[in-house]
Design an enzyme around this catalytic site. Structure first.
Site, PDB file in Angstrom:
ATOM      1  N   SER A 124       0.845  -1.195   0.000  1.00  0.00           N
ATOM      2  CA  SER A 124       0.000   0.000   0.000  1.00  0.00           C
ATOM      3  C   SER A 124       0.889   1.257   0.000  1.00  0.00           C
ATOM      4  O   SER A 124       1.844   1.310  -0.769  1.00  0.00           O
ATOM      5  CB  SER A 124      -0.929  -0.061   1.214  1.00  0.00           C
ATOM      6  N   ASP A 376      -8.389  -5.713  -5.888  1.00  0.00           N
ATOM      7  CA  ASP A 376      -8.028  -4.585  -5.021  1.00  0.00           C
ATOM      8  C   ASP A 376      -8.288  -3.255  -5.725  1.00  0.00           C
ATOM      9  O   ASP A 376      -7.726  -2.999  -6.791  1.00  0.00           O
ATOM     10  CB  ASP A 376      -6.536  -4.699  -4.672  1.00  0.00           C
ATOM     11  N   HIS A 401      -6.067  -6.612  -1.418  1.00  0.00           N
ATOM     12  CA  HIS A 401      -4.975  -5.689  -1.103  1.00  0.00           C
ATOM     13  C   HIS A 401      -3.757  -6.438  -0.542  1.00  0.00           C
ATOM     14  O   HIS A 401      -3.845  -7.078   0.489  1.00  0.00           O
ATOM     15  CB  HIS A 401      -5.494  -4.661  -0.096  1.00  0.00           C
TER      16      HIS A 401
END
Lengths: 438, 438
Positions: A124, A376, A401
């Site tokens: 991320s 995601d 994710h």
């Protein structure tokens, strides 16, 4: 150093980092360096099983570095968030400089680490940091695994609507009528929130901790629901897990079991929507009421991230209600800028991150893996095609994710197993090369 | 933006830049971008004839960007140097960010420049900036010519004494007895400055504008002489030139004509030393007295550079009086740090520049030419061997400080002609590649 880029502020602060060296082979084993993102480093450490899984195979030392202004790494202690002066050193550039200085410190002070090749790993925002770390400090890290890193979710590099259309597709695929039910829910809420009785009905039906009183409260309810759907898309893992919330396997499929009929009346539809979000917030059955001010684990530093989004990390997002299941909402930079100014006393700079990190023109860099999950929403701003032989994209169609950063699991789809195998293979290549060049 | 790396200071300032586009071919011609260093950009513009000489051949636009805090590019006007708060934004990182933003602005606003490949060119500190610009912003510049850039004159990357031994060699080679005369001059000054009569004799003999009064003044005299010898080594060009001062061809040879006999008595020796420095300071015959507070053109921003040396740009230098002709003087970081603190209220950070720009570990970068003159003391900290196919060292044995950046001259030695030819050839390669990749 609180300020790496200026000399007037010469104070230092304590940065937290975690080390696991039980599998490390002195003098030759590499260092896997987790570039901490917007939260408590212990939480990331416990949610990045991939590094623990590969430590033995690679004879690697694991280091998890906490990002400044999160967890316990507060440059000014409790004062860190008090005003824009104290927040001034919360930037990605300062964080990368922290990481560079920390790696050099470890190499200098840990016996046998001087020539250890270092690989940056992150997911991320941490994945962006891992990629940028390799781009800006290639003398410090031999390569980077940037998992689910939306480095192109800036400026006009990608359409602002793709993010929410990925979320929508996840729900569309997970059950008949599911995304349609959610699309219809907004109007139902609008109808009900136009009267006091309706607001009270909503408060009761959604078991809210604080009842809705105004039309503005209904907007908060809708935003909270939207975020919930987004979060479900991020954690739509193939097995029972506890990342943002404790959840069953394939949680969107579970949620969609409540959302089969989009043509129901407002109240029946919203009762089903409640069942759906209740699964997200109350899977353990421990919540006595639902709190619209919280959508994920408290280990994430929401304040810090809000400030970062209001300065460098401006990610344009939008919905149109047609290609997605959300209420239409244009990307409005000016309104966002005003909000940031009133909240933090700072204004976002739209193009800085592009000037700094190159936007789509990154082909002269090397040794970065960009992995993205097809489920995601952040894959919308990710690198999903190879840029060169050594800037490699790995797509995991069944992944949410940064699924690849999680521990191995018997229920892992083949695509994530293959992704991890490729990641390990490339990391080994980088380590070999780094050893030879030394 | 006064501060690229923080959002609390959101003011902007005007940066000066010069553009010459008479030879530029719209839509395809490259941009040669001079990364301004510690001085007035007009002066650099007038002393970088190489760029003017190649503009037509390359169909190039020339851009000369002034470095913040120099010339007219003062972030806080007259207040810019008032204290450490106002000086806080004088760093190489901020300067590089200025350059990146300026290039992007030009590409966006100048019709036909959008896809122009950009090459960074600079000399000395500006050469470091050119190299670092390519390293940190490879998406902005396709390559860099870093002339006489001592990017390794930091930390312990090179011995601190080499710089002065290069100076000494220049004098040794330029006349019998020359470096020996200078080596003997320090003791002669020490003898004379121990009495008031001696101090007065020195003041008269050196035609000083302000007479020496104390032993401390004699130290200033010696430092001024040392700097003069260093400057002569830097501008030991093969033809009459006016860079730091107006000077004849091969000025060290001229100076050495006065310094043939090192065994003379103190006074006779020092009278000769005066003749030598008088050639440097008074070649035009216009100076009525010599000023020990000034060693070079006022177009250089000495204040700004002093601050930079006291923060990031800490270059360890030392002499031993054996391998060089100077008084022995060890590198004393602590004393230097104290001096910086009392002068500017800041402390230098020794290792930051290494963490930031990689020290000797720069092999993963590409498209940089490092050119160095064999006569130039700054070559001691320069890159004088190829690092890879695309990090290329060019050595000009008969060259002083960035001779290659000067205009073509009939008296140019073959080595600099060859160096320029190679530089042009490599620049053409980068331009071609950049065009194809676009």
């Amino acid at each position: 150093q609180i300020d790496h880029f200026g000399f007037d502020e010469n104070r230092t602060f304590q940065q937290r980092y975690l080390v696991a060296d039980q599998h490390w082979k002195k003098d030759s084993g590499p260092i896997l360096f987790y570039t901490g993102n917007e939260g408590d480093i212990e939480w990331f450490c416990n949610n990045t099983g991939f590094m623990w899984d590969v430590a033995e195979e690679l004879n690697a030392m694991l280091v998890f570095a906490e990002h400044r202004y999160y967890g316990e790494s507060l440059p000014f202690g409790n004062e860190s968030f008090s005003d824009s002066k104290h927040l001034n050193y919360l930037t990605s550039e300062q964080a990368l400089a922290d990481f560079a200085v920390l790696v050099e410190y470890l190499k200098m002070t840990v016996a046998g680490a001087q020539h250890s090749p270092v690989i940056a790993i992150g997911g991320s925002y941490g994945g962006m940091l891992a990629a940028w770390f390799r781009m800006k400090y290639p003398h410090v890290v031999a390569g980077a695994l940037a998992a689910s890193a939306p480095i192109w979710q800036f400026g006009d590099l990608v359409p602002c609507g793709t993010f929410f259309s990925v979320v929508t597709n996840d729900f569309k695929k997970s059950g008949t009528g599911c995304s349609e039910s959610i699309r219809n829910s907004w109007k139902a809420i609008n109808h009900l929130s136009s009267t006091d009785a309706g607001l009270q009905w909503l408060s009761n039906t959604f078991h809210l901790c604080s009842p809705l009183k105004t039309l503005q409260d209904a907007v908060i309810l809708k935003n909270w629901l939207s975020e919930t759907w987004v979060n479900l898309a991020m954690v739509n893992y193939p097995y029972k897990a506890d990342f943002l919330q404790p959840l069953p396997a394939w949680p969107i499929q579970e949620v969609c079991k409540f959302l089969k009929d989009p043509s129901l009346s407002d109240k029946l539809l919203l009762q089903n929507v409640f069942q759906a979000v209740n699964l997200y917030y109350n899977y353990t059955g421990e919540a006595s009421c639902l709190d619209v001010s919280q959508t994920a684990t408290k280990s994430l530093g929401e304040m810090g991230w809000y400030y970062q989004a209001c300065t460098e990390m401006v990610m344009p997002l939008c919905t149109d209600g047609v290609h997605d299941m959300f209420e239409p909402s244009k990307w409005d930079f000016d309104a966002f800028s005003e909000e940031c100014y009133s909240m933090w006393g700072v204004r976002p700079r739209l193009s800085w991150i592009l000037s700094m990190y190159g936007g789509k023109n990154i082909s002269s860099h090397s040794n970065i893996i960009f992995s993205n999950g097809g489920l995601d929403p952040w894959s919308a701003g990710g690198v999903t095609r190879n840029i060169s032989n050594s800037l490699v994209a790995v797509v995991i169609p069944d992944g949410a994710h940064h699924l690849d950063l999680r521990s191995r699991n018997p229920l892992d789809p083949k695509s994530v197993q293959q992704a991890r195998a490729m990641e390990i293979c490339l990391m080994k290549e980088w380590i070999e090369k780094a050893r030879h060049s030394h």
